[in-house]
Design a protein around this motif. Structure first.
Motif, short mmCIF file in Angstrom:
data_model
loop_
_atom_site.label_atom_id
_atom_site.label_comp_id
_atom_site.label_asym_id
_atom_site.label_seq_id
_atom_site.Cartn_x
_atom_site.Cartn_y
_atom_site.Cartn_z
N LYS A 62 0.83 -1.21 0.00
CA LYS A 62 0.00 0.00 0.00
C LYS A 62 0.86 1.26 0.00
O LYS A 62 0.50 2.26 -0.62
CB LYS A 62 -0.94 -0.03 1.19
N GLN A 63 2.00 1.19 0.68
CA GLN A 63 2.92 2.33 0.69
C GLN A 63 3.48 2.58 -0.71
O GLN A 63 3.55 3.73 -1.18
CB GLN A 63 4.06 2.07 1.67
N GLN A 64 3.85 1.51 -1.40
CA GLN A 64 4.37 1.64 -2.77
C GLN A 64 3.30 2.17 -3.71
O GLN A 64 3.55 3.04 -4.54
CB GLN A 64 4.87 0.28 -3.27
N GLN A 65 2.09 1.67 -3.59
CA GLN A 65 1.00 2.12 -4.45
C GLN A 65 0.69 3.60 -4.22
O GLN A 65 0.44 4.34 -5.17
CB GLN A 65 -0.24 1.26 -4.21
N ALA A 66 0.70 4.01 -2.96
CA ALA A 66 0.44 5.41 -2.63
C ALA A 66 1.50 6.31 -3.26
O ALA A 66 1.21 7.41 -3.73
CB ALA A 66 0.40 5.61 -1.13
N GLY A 67 2.74 5.81 -3.28
CA GLY A 67 3.83 6.58 -3.89
C GLY A 67 3.61 6.79 -5.37
O GLY A 67 3.85 7.88 -5.91
N PHE A 68 3.13 5.75 -6.07
CA PHE A 68 2.86 5.87 -7.51
C PHE A 68 1.71 6.84 -7.78
O PHE A 68 1.76 7.62 -8.72
CB PHE A 68 2.54 4.51 -8.12
N ILE A 69 0.67 6.77 -6.95
CA ILE A 69 -0.48 7.65 -7.13
C ILE A 69 -0.07 9.11 -6.96
O ILE A 69 -0.52 10.00 -7.69
CB ILE A 69 -1.59 7.29 -6.13
#
Length: 243
Positions: A62-69
Motif C-alpha cells: 500500500k505504501q508503494q502504491q500510494a507513492g505511484f499515485i
C-alpha cells in the motif's frame, strides 16, 4: 524464464497477479504507473503460503502504491512550439523550425530543443524524430560509462539495447549477458541512468536482489539508494508505463 501458470487473486482488497515459475524463491513487485502487484512463486507452493506472503507485505504494498499515485506525470505530448521536454533532468522548451530539407533535432543553448520539420509532419513522426535524438544521446552516454563499469565490476555484457519499457527501468538476461535500458532514462538526471546500468551489470554477478547484491552495490556505488530514490521521485512518462 517462461511463466507456466498465472492467476489473479484478491487479498486485503488488493488484486495480485500470481505467476508460477521454475524458481526457488518468492519475488514480489509493485509496478508503475498504477501500482499493479505481481508475485512470482515456485511451482508447488501452497495457496496458504502465497496468501501469507502477501498479507505480511500488505503495508509495504500500500505504501508503494500510494507513492505511484502521488508521483507526478507528464501531460500528453503534442509536439508543438513551447512544449516542455526533458534531457538529462533539465527542462527544455520545444522550438519548431519549418524546413524542406532533412529533419533533425538539436539543442539550442541550455533552454531549447529545436525540431526542424516540414509543416505537415504528423505528431507521431515528430515524436519519432525526438525519440531518435534521445536514443542517440543515450547510446553516446552508455558508450562512455560502460567500459569503466565493466572493468570496475569485472564483468562484460554481450549487448546493451535501448527500448521503451512499460514496467521496468532496465532488465538483464543473465544467460545471454544482454542488458536492456528504458529510453525514458535519457530524460532523467544522468546519475539515474548510471545507477540502472550498474544495477543491471551487477546482475551478471548476482541474479537476485539479496544481501550479496546490495553489498556489491554498496561497495561500487555507495550512493545507489539516493540515486534510486531520485529516479523514483521524478515524473513518469505520459504513457501508462519503479524500480
Amino acid at each position: 524464464m517462461s511463466v507456466i501458470d498465472s492467476e489473479d487473486i484478491q487479498i486485503g482488497g488488493i488484486q495480485v497477479q500470481v505467476n508460477r515459475k521454475a524458481i526457488k524463491n518468492l519475488h514480489l513487485s509493485v509496478l508503475p504507473p498504477q501500482g499493479k502487484v505481481r508475485l512470482s512463486v515456485p511451482h508447488g507452493i501452497s495457496e496458504q503460503a502465497i496468501r501469507l506472503a502477501i498479507i505480511t507485505k500488505l503495508a509495504w504494498i500500500k505504501q508503494q502504491q500510494a507513492g505511484f499515485i502521488a508521483q507526478p506525470r507528464q501531460s500528453i505530448r503534442e509536439m508543438v512550439a513551447g512544449e516542455s521536454h526533458y534531457l538529462w533532468g533539465k527542462r527544455y522548451r520545444l522550438s519548431i523550425v519549418d524546413t524542406s530539407g532533412k529533419h533533425f533535432v538539436t539543442e539550442k543553448g541550455v533552454t531549447k530543443l529545436e525540431l526542424a520539420v516540414a509543416k505537415k509532419t504528423s505528431v507521431d513522426n515528430r515524436l519519432k524524430l525526438l525519440n531518435g535524438f534521445y536514443r542517440q544521446r543515450m547510446q553516446d552516454s552508455i558508450a562512455k560509462l560502460l567500459p569503466y563499469w565493466q572493468h570496475k565490476l569485472g564483468v562484460e555484457s554481450n549487448d546493451i539495447g535501448i527500448k521503451k519499457m512499460k514496467t521496468k527501468w532496465g532488465s538483464c538476461n543473465i544467460q545471454a549477458k544482454r542488458l536492456w535500458l528504458n529510453l525514458e532514462l535519457v530524460k532523467k538526471p544522468p546519475e539515474c541512468m548510471e545507477y540502472i546500468l550498474v544495477h543491471e551489470l551487477v546482475h551478471l554477478i548476482e541474479r537476485h536482489h539479496n544481501e550479496r547484491f546490495r553489498s556489491i552495490m554498496d561497495k561500487n556505488m555507495p550512493d545507489w539508494r539516493e540515486r534510486r530514490n531520485l529516479l523514483n521521485s521524478l515524473p513518469l512518462a505520459y504513457e501508462d508505463w519503479s524500480y
